[in-house]
Design an enzyme around this catalytic site. Structure first.
Site, PDB file in Angstrom:
ATOM      1  CB  SER A 252      -1.062   0.101   1.256  1.00 18.61           C
ATOM      2  OG  SER A 252      -1.595   1.093   1.490  1.00 18.61           O
ATOM      3  CE1 TYR A 265      -4.929  -2.024   5.310  1.00 17.72           C
ATOM      4  CE2 TYR A 265      -3.743   0.002   4.714  1.00 17.72           C
ATOM      5  CZ  TYR A 265      -4.608  -1.305   4.341  1.00 17.72           C
ATOM      6  OH  TYR A 265      -4.774  -1.551   3.101  1.00 17.72           O
TER       7      TYR A 265
END
Length: 359
Positions: A252, A265
Site C-alpha cells: 500500500s 494498517y
C-alpha cells in the site's frame, strides 16, 4: 638676569591621535564603487524575484477561482470520479456498494501469459482480488478464490473466472489461522496437481485517530490478517512452488508514506514491503520470484467498511489524480509481475500503482 623657560608642550602632543581606516575595508569599498557588476547582479535578481511574484499572484488568483480539483483520466475509458456517501458493515460486501467497482477491464485482451498456471488469491471475493482473478483467468490461469465470509461476492467472482474459460475453486476461511492456510493449499494441490502463483491480498483496515485508543483486539486483527496471514500463506504454498513460480503481495501507499489515522494498517503494509524483499532474497536461488504491488486509493469495499459515509464521498480526491482508482486499473500490474514472459528478471520490487508519485 636669567629668564625662566616656559613649560611648553609640543604641538604634536596636543592633537588627538588620527583614526586609521583598515586597509582591507577601504580596498573593499573602493572595489565595490569601481565595479558596477554587483549592482547589476542585484538588480537582475530583484527583477527575477518580481517576475516570480507576479506569476505567483496570477496563479493564486486563478486557483482561488477553482473549487473542485480536476480529476485525471488517462485510460481507454473514463473512470468514475465521485464516490457515493455510503458506509458498509465489515468485512464489506461488494454487491452492496451503490457504485459497483469496475473489475472487468473490457479493453484488456489476454494473450496466454499465464496459460496453464494455477493461482491462489486471498481476498479474491471483491475489489483488487476479484479484478486480479478475472485477468489471471483471461490470461489462461485456473484461480482459487479464498475469502472470509462474503459468500455472494465470492460466487460472483467465480462466475466471472469461469466465464473466461478456466477453472475456479472457492474456499472460505480465515488466513489468520495457519491451519486454514495449510488446508486451503492442500485442497488446491489435490484438485489441480499443484500451485504456481500465490497472491496475498486479504486485508483488514480500521481507522483509529489516537494511538492511545488502539485496542489490543483491533491491533491483533490487523497484525494477524495483514502480515501474519501473508507469511502463513507463503509458508504453506512454498513446498509446492518450483523454479519460475512466484508470490505477489499487496502492499500500500500507506506502507511508503504512512497514514496518521491508520497507524497499525500502515505498519503492516510497511512490513509487507520488507517481507517481500526479504523473501525474494531467500528464494532467489530457487528461481521463485517475490514482488509486491503498492496501490494508492482504490474503490473497493475496504474503505466504505472503514470510513463514515461523508468521508467515503471524498475518497481519493486528495490523490495526485484527484480520484480513486478502479480495481481494473490495478489488475494488469499483477499480471505483469505474475507472468514469466514479462517479469522473469524482476524480483524483490514494490511496484507503486498510486496514480502519481505521492498517491
Amino acid at each position: 638676569m636669567a629668564t625662566a623657560k616656559k613649560n611648553r608642550t609640543p604641538a604634536a602632543a596636543t592633537k588627538a591621535p588620527r583614526a586609521r581606516t583598515p586597509v582591507v575595508k577601504t580596498a573593499t569599498r573602493k572595489a565595490a564603487a569601481e565595479d558596477p557588476r554587483a549592482a547589476r547582479v542585484a538588480a537582475r535578481q530583484r527583477r527575477l524575484q518580481d517576475q516570480e511574484k507576479a506569476k505567483d499572484a496570477r496563479a493564486s488568483k486563478k486557483s482561488a477561482k477553482k473549487t473542485v480539483k480536476k480529476a485525471t483520466q488517462a485510460g481507454p475509458r473514463k473512470q468514475p470520479e465521485n464516490m457515493p456517501a455510503q458506509h458498509l458493515a465489515k468485512p464489506g460486501n461488494e454487491h452492496e456498494l451503490q457504485l459497483e467497482p469496475r473489475f472487468l477491464a473490457p479493453d484488456y485482451v489476454g494473450s496466454g501469459k499465464l496459460q496453464g498456471k494455477r493461482a491462489i488469491i486471498t481476498g479474491a471475493d471483491s475489489g483488487i482480488g476479484r479484478a486480479v482473478a478475472v485477468l489471471f483467468a483471461r490470461e489462461g490461469a485456473d484461480v482459487a478464490v479464498l475469502h472470509l465470509d462474503e459468500d455472494e461476492d465470492a460466487r460472483i467472482t467465480r462466475e466471472h473466472v469461469e466465464a473466461e474459460g478456466t477453472r475456479c475453486i472457492v474456499i472460505k476461511g480465515d488466513v489468520r489461522d495457519s491451519r486454514f492456510c495449510d488446508k486451503s493449499v492442500k485442497q488446491v494441490v489435490k484438485a489441480w496437481g499443484g500451485v504456481d502463483i500465490l497472491v496475498n491480498n486479504a486485508a483488514f483496515q480500521l481507522h483509529c485517530h489516537r494511538l492511545e485508543d488502539l485496542a489490543d483486539a483491533h491491533l491483533q486483527e490487523t497484525l494477524q490478517t495483514n502480515i501474519a496471514g501473508y507469511i502463513q500463506m507463503a509458508r504453506a504454498v512454498l513446498p509446492h512452488l518450483e523454479e519460475g513460480d512466484c508470490i505477489i503481495n499487496t502492499g500500500s501507499e500507506t506502507g511508503l508514506f504512512g497514514s496518521k489515522s491508520l497507524i497499525d494498517y500502515s505498519s503492516t503494509k510497511g512490513a509487507i514491503h520488507a517481507f517481500t524483499m526479504a523473501l525474494a532474497s531467500q528464494l532467489l536461488p530457487r528461481g521463485i520470484r517475490v514482488n509486491a504491488v503498492a496501490p494508492g486509493p482504490v474503490w473497493t469495499p475496504l474503505n466504505p467498511a472503514d470510513k463514515q459515509a461523508p468521508d467515503v464521498a471524498e475518497f481519493g480526491k486528495n490523490s495526485d489524480m484527484g480520484r480513486a482508482a478502479q480495481p481494473e486499473e490495478l489488475s494488469p500490474a499483477y499480471v505483469f509481475l505474475a507472468s514469466p514472459v514479462t517479469a522473469s528478471y524482476i524480483s524483490g520490487v514494490v511496484l507503486p500503482v498510486m496514480g502519481g508519485p505521492h498517491g
